[in-house]
Design a protein around this motif. Structure first.
Motif, short mmCIF file in Angstrom:
data_model
loop_
_atom_site.label_atom_id
_atom_site.label_comp_id
_atom_site.label_asym_id
_atom_site.label_seq_id
_atom_site.Cartn_x
_atom_site.Cartn_y
_atom_site.Cartn_z
N GLY A 1 0.96 4.07 -2.88
CA GLY A 1 0.72 5.46 -2.51
C GLY A 1 1.80 6.39 -3.04
O GLY A 1 1.52 7.49 -3.53
N ALA B 1 -6.08 -1.96 -8.09
CA ALA B 1 -6.48 -0.55 -8.00
C ALA B 1 -7.22 -0.15 -9.27
O ALA B 1 -6.87 -0.60 -10.37
CB ALA B 1 -5.28 0.35 -7.80
N GLU C 1 -3.93 5.98 -4.47
CA GLU C 1 -4.37 6.10 -3.07
C GLU C 1 -5.31 4.97 -2.65
O GLU C 1 -5.32 4.57 -1.48
CB GLU C 1 -5.07 7.46 -2.86
CG GLU C 1 -4.16 8.66 -3.11
CD GLU C 1 -2.93 8.67 -2.22
OE1 GLU C 1 -2.99 8.12 -1.11
OE2 GLU C 1 -1.90 9.22 -2.66
N LYS C 2 -6.10 4.49 -3.58
CA LYS C 2 -7.10 3.47 -3.23
C LYS C 2 -6.78 2.17 -3.95
O LYS C 2 -6.63 2.15 -5.16
CB LYS C 2 -8.50 3.94 -3.62
CG LYS C 2 -9.02 5.09 -2.76
CD LYS C 2 -10.46 5.43 -3.13
CE LYS C 2 -11.00 6.56 -2.24
NZ LYS C 2 -12.39 6.92 -2.62
N ALA C 3 -6.69 1.11 -3.17
CA ALA C 3 -6.44 -0.21 -3.74
C ALA C 3 -7.02 -1.27 -2.81
O ALA C 3 -7.03 -1.11 -1.59
CB ALA C 3 -4.95 -0.44 -3.91
N GLU C 4 -7.51 -2.32 -3.41
CA GLU C 4 -7.97 -3.48 -2.64
C GLU C 4 -6.79 -4.42 -2.51
O GLU C 4 -6.28 -4.94 -3.51
CB GLU C 4 -9.13 -4.18 -3.35
CG GLU C 4 -9.67 -5.36 -2.57
CD GLU C 4 -10.71 -6.16 -3.35
OE1 GLU C 4 -11.01 -7.29 -2.92
OE2 GLU C 4 -11.19 -5.66 -4.37
N ARG D 1 0.83 -1.21 0.00
CA ARG D 1 0.00 0.00 0.00
C ARG D 1 0.87 1.26 0.00
O ARG D 1 0.57 2.23 -0.70
CB ARG D 1 -0.94 0.00 1.20
CG ARG D 1 -2.03 1.06 1.12
CD ARG D 1 -3.03 0.93 2.26
NE ARG D 1 -3.76 -0.32 2.27
CZ ARG D 1 -4.78 -0.61 1.46
NH1 ARG D 1 -5.19 0.27 0.57
NH2 ARG D 1 -5.38 -1.78 1.53
#
Length: 269
Positions: free
Chosen positions: A196, A267, A201-204, A192
């Motif tokens: 970043g 992402a 910024e957003k990821a599973e 993560r």
């Protein structure tokens, strides 16, 4: 030679050498994790996919099947012998929508927003600047596109991995590694953070514990010969190689499985 050029040369040499054992049945995890990466993406018919560090097609081939004849997969790897294996498998499967090439993922030259999906399974950590490589993959994605990065979790191939490096240290301490490159992103937090830094910024991110069975110690040696370990083994003369093999296998006598923990990251742009 720059750090990047040296890393590329080492990776290509190791995996070209490993090509003769890469697809051995004992190393079925390459294709298992490639398939599972593709399944996490929910590919749709007609989508375009870029698969970098594609190996012999562990994720690229199931991706080509998923996107169908109206879709397309571009699969690249520095190791031309692995690329040739993948291309042969695609022909055998009658997949005309996949294009394999021996190319550098950092120098593909595709315009922005060229692909719906970008995939890198067990490869991003070979690049000294993972953030730059990730940014390049992200750049080539269309809005709404998905990036999948799959990496090894902690304790990869233990206990056989530690036994391998102990055997190497006894014979050729100069070849002993201080750390494995994937350790930089072997936890969800590490992956993560790297994403970043690349502006994602957003990821599973999902960590999955796993193990791979060994029917005999010799199974491990075949795995080592068909993986990045081959780069080290290729630097040994025949007598030293035989001693390393004997020490390594003696140390894992009775070992029934090795750790194959994995971290999946997906992402959406």
């Amino acid at each position: 030679m720059s750090e990047l050029e040296e890393a590329k040369a080492k990776a290509a040499a190791a995996y070209n050498a490993a090509a003769d054992h890469f697809d051995h049945p004992v190393s079925s995890f390459w294709h298992r994790f490639g398939q599972q990466t593709v399944e996490r993406l929910g590919l749709r018919e007609g989508e375009t996919v870029l698969d970098v560090c594609c190996g012999s097609g562990g994720s690229a081939l199931p991706a080509a099947e998923a996107v169908g004849p109206q879709g397309k997969v571009v699969a690249v790897d520095l190791a031309e012998r692995l690329v040739a294996l993948g291309a042969a498998k695609a022909r055998a499967k009658g997949l005309g929508n996949i294009e394999f090439g021996a190319e550098d993922m950092l120098a593909l030259g595709y315009p922005d927003a060229s692909f719906d999906v970008a995939v890198c399974v067990f490869g991003i950590f070979f690049v000294p600047d993972m953030v730059a490589a990730t940014k390049e993959l992200w750049r080539m994605l269309r809005p709404g596109g998905r990036l999948a990065i799959t990496t090894w979790g902690p304790d990869l191939f233990e206990p056989a991995n530690s036994a391998f490096w102990e055997a190497i240290r006894a014979e050729r301490p100069d070849l002993t590694k201080g750390f494995n490159p994937w350790e930089r992103i072997s936890t969800p937090a590490g992956l993560r953070q790297m994403l970043g830094e690349a502006g994602i910024e957003k990821a599973e991110i999902v960590a999955e514990a796993g193990s791979h069975p060994l029917n005999a110690p010799e199974d491990w040696w075949l795995i080592a010969m068909g993986s990045g370990y081959r780069g080290t083994l290729a630097q040994l003369n025949a007598a030293t190689l035989a001693r390393v093999r004997e020490k390594n296998l003696a140390a894992i006598l009775g070992c029934k499985a090795i750790a194959t923990n994995v971290v999946y990251g997906v992402a959406t742009k």
